[in-house]
Design an enzyme around this catalytic site. Structure first.
Site, PDB file in Angstrom:
ATOM      1  N   GLU A  60       6.443 -14.905   1.793  1.00  0.00           N
ATOM      2  CA  GLU A  60       5.826 -16.146   2.109  1.00  0.00           C
ATOM      3  C   GLU A  60       6.476 -17.144   1.061  1.00  0.00           C
ATOM      4  O   GLU A  60       5.817 -17.101   0.042  1.00  0.00           O
ATOM      5  CB  GLU A  60       4.406 -15.841   1.896  1.00  0.00           C
ATOM      6  CG  GLU A  60       3.781 -14.723   2.765  1.00  0.00           C
ATOM      7  CD  GLU A  60       2.538 -14.256   2.181  1.00  0.00           C
ATOM      8  OE1 GLU A  60       2.234 -14.057   1.052  1.00  0.00           O
ATOM      9  OE2 GLU A  60       1.830 -13.340   2.762  1.00  0.00           O
ATOM     10  N   TYR A 103      -1.262   3.926   4.004  1.00  0.00           N
ATOM     11  CA  TYR A 103      -0.884   3.014   5.130  1.00  0.00           C
ATOM     12  C   TYR A 103      -0.185   3.595   6.264  1.00  0.00           C
ATOM     13  O   TYR A 103       0.761   4.707   6.059  1.00  0.00           O
ATOM     14  CB  TYR A 103      -0.029   2.030   4.410  1.00  0.00           C
ATOM     15  CG  TYR A 103      -0.108   0.575   5.209  1.00  0.00           C
ATOM     16  CD1 TYR A 103      -1.014  -0.427   5.329  1.00  0.00           C
ATOM     17  CD2 TYR A 103       1.167   0.353   6.069  1.00  0.00           C
ATOM     18  CE1 TYR A 103      -0.924  -1.517   5.979  1.00  0.00           C
ATOM     19  CE2 TYR A 103       1.120  -0.885   6.867  1.00  0.00           C
ATOM     20  CZ  TYR A 103       0.233  -1.887   6.551  1.00  0.00           C
ATOM     21  OH  TYR A 103       0.102  -2.984   7.560  1.00  0.00           O
ATOM     22  N   ASP A 148       0.739  -1.406   0.154  1.00  0.00           N
ATOM     23  CA  ASP A 148      -0.057  -0.018   0.188  1.00  0.00           C
ATOM     24  C   ASP A 148       1.064   1.248  -0.054  1.00  0.00           C
ATOM     25  O   ASP A 148       1.878   1.175   0.702  1.00  0.00           O
ATOM     26  CB  ASP A 148      -0.757  -0.074   1.115  1.00  0.00           C
ATOM     27  CG  ASP A 148      -2.119  -0.862   1.155  1.00  0.00           C
ATOM     28  OD1 ASP A 148      -2.844  -0.605  -0.026  1.00  0.00           O
ATOM     29  OD2 ASP A 148      -2.372  -1.615   2.058  1.00  0.00           O
ATOM     30  N   GLN A 188      11.407  -8.983  -7.159  1.00  0.00           N
ATOM     31  CA  GLN A 188      11.391  -7.791  -7.561  1.00  0.00           C
ATOM     32  C   GLN A 188      10.110  -7.046  -7.098  1.00  0.00           C
ATOM     33  O   GLN A 188       9.176  -7.585  -6.937  1.00  0.00           O
ATOM     34  CB  GLN A 188      11.527  -7.694  -9.049  1.00  0.00           C
ATOM     35  CG  GLN A 188      10.549  -8.682  -9.686  1.00  0.00           C
ATOM     36  CD  GLN A 188      10.651  -8.852 -11.151  1.00  0.00           C
ATOM     37  OE1 GLN A 188      11.535  -8.303 -11.790  1.00  0.00           O
ATOM     38  NE2 GLN A 188      10.175  -9.929 -11.671  1.00  0.00           N
TER      39      GLN A 188
END
Length: 197
Positions: free
Chosen positions: A133, A166, A123, A152
């Protein structure tokens, strides 16, 4: 929205509008992205007797994980079917009018390594290390080295700055300023806190 070219990425970095710290080699800047490197911290699920993870119970999700810091010049081995949380070596900071996506490098994908399950979107206003992950969907174990380019980041301009980026006090910014791999903070989601409402 438009994807930033290498020329614009360099300009935004020089102006401090986008921060990637550190970039140690200009070759990290690709035609429309910046290669990010793997940090030295990993978290993997422990083998436990609990049959499932329930975001509504009070168990600390950190208790399901084991933390590992890999020594310099040593690999982290990810086996087929395994999942681990890791982090980028670089700290990233975005302005309120730029979003980013993290994508795996094709060289890693060709080894069966994915870099994110669903959290590839960054964000506007985010600042911190990016939690990766990582999964091995291949048939062979793969060595991952801290400092290795593994993913990337692609930047896109927004039509206008976000009113509440954010990190804004009215925003649910539970991963703001994160360092190292962070476990899920789903228990802090407003709908979980309010019993699914």
């Amino acid at each position: 929205m438009a994807i930033l070219s290498d020329k614009d990425i360099k300009k935004y970095l020089d102006e401090g509008r986008i921060v990637i710290d550190p970039i140690t080699n200009e070759k990290q800047i690709q035609p429309s992205s910046v290669d990010l490197r793997l940090g030295d911290q990993f978290k993997g699920f422990k083998i436990i007797t609990k049959p499932y993870i329930d975001p509504f119970d009070n168990t600390d999700l950190e208790s399901y994980m084991s933390s590992i810091t890999v020594e310099e010049d040593k690999p982290f081995i990810i086996h087929p079917g395994e999942f681990t949380l890791a982090t980028t070596y670089e700290n990233v900071k975005l302005p309120d009018d730029i979003v980013a996506r993290v994508e795996g490098r094709s060289s890693m994908g060709r080894l069966g390594i994915t870099m994110h399950v669903t959290a590839g979107y960054i964000d506007p206003g985010f600042e911190g290390n990016i939690t990766l992950e990582i999964s091995n969907i291949g048939k062979m174990p793969v060595a991952l080295y801290p400092g290795q380019r593994v993913c990337q980041i692609v930047f896109e301009t927004m039509t206008s700055p976000s009113e509440k980026p954010y990190g804004h006090e009215d925003r649910d910014s539970k991963y703001m300023g994160q360092t190292g791999p962070q476990v899920s903070k789903i228990k802090e989601d407003f709908d979980i806190i309010n019993g699914g409402k």
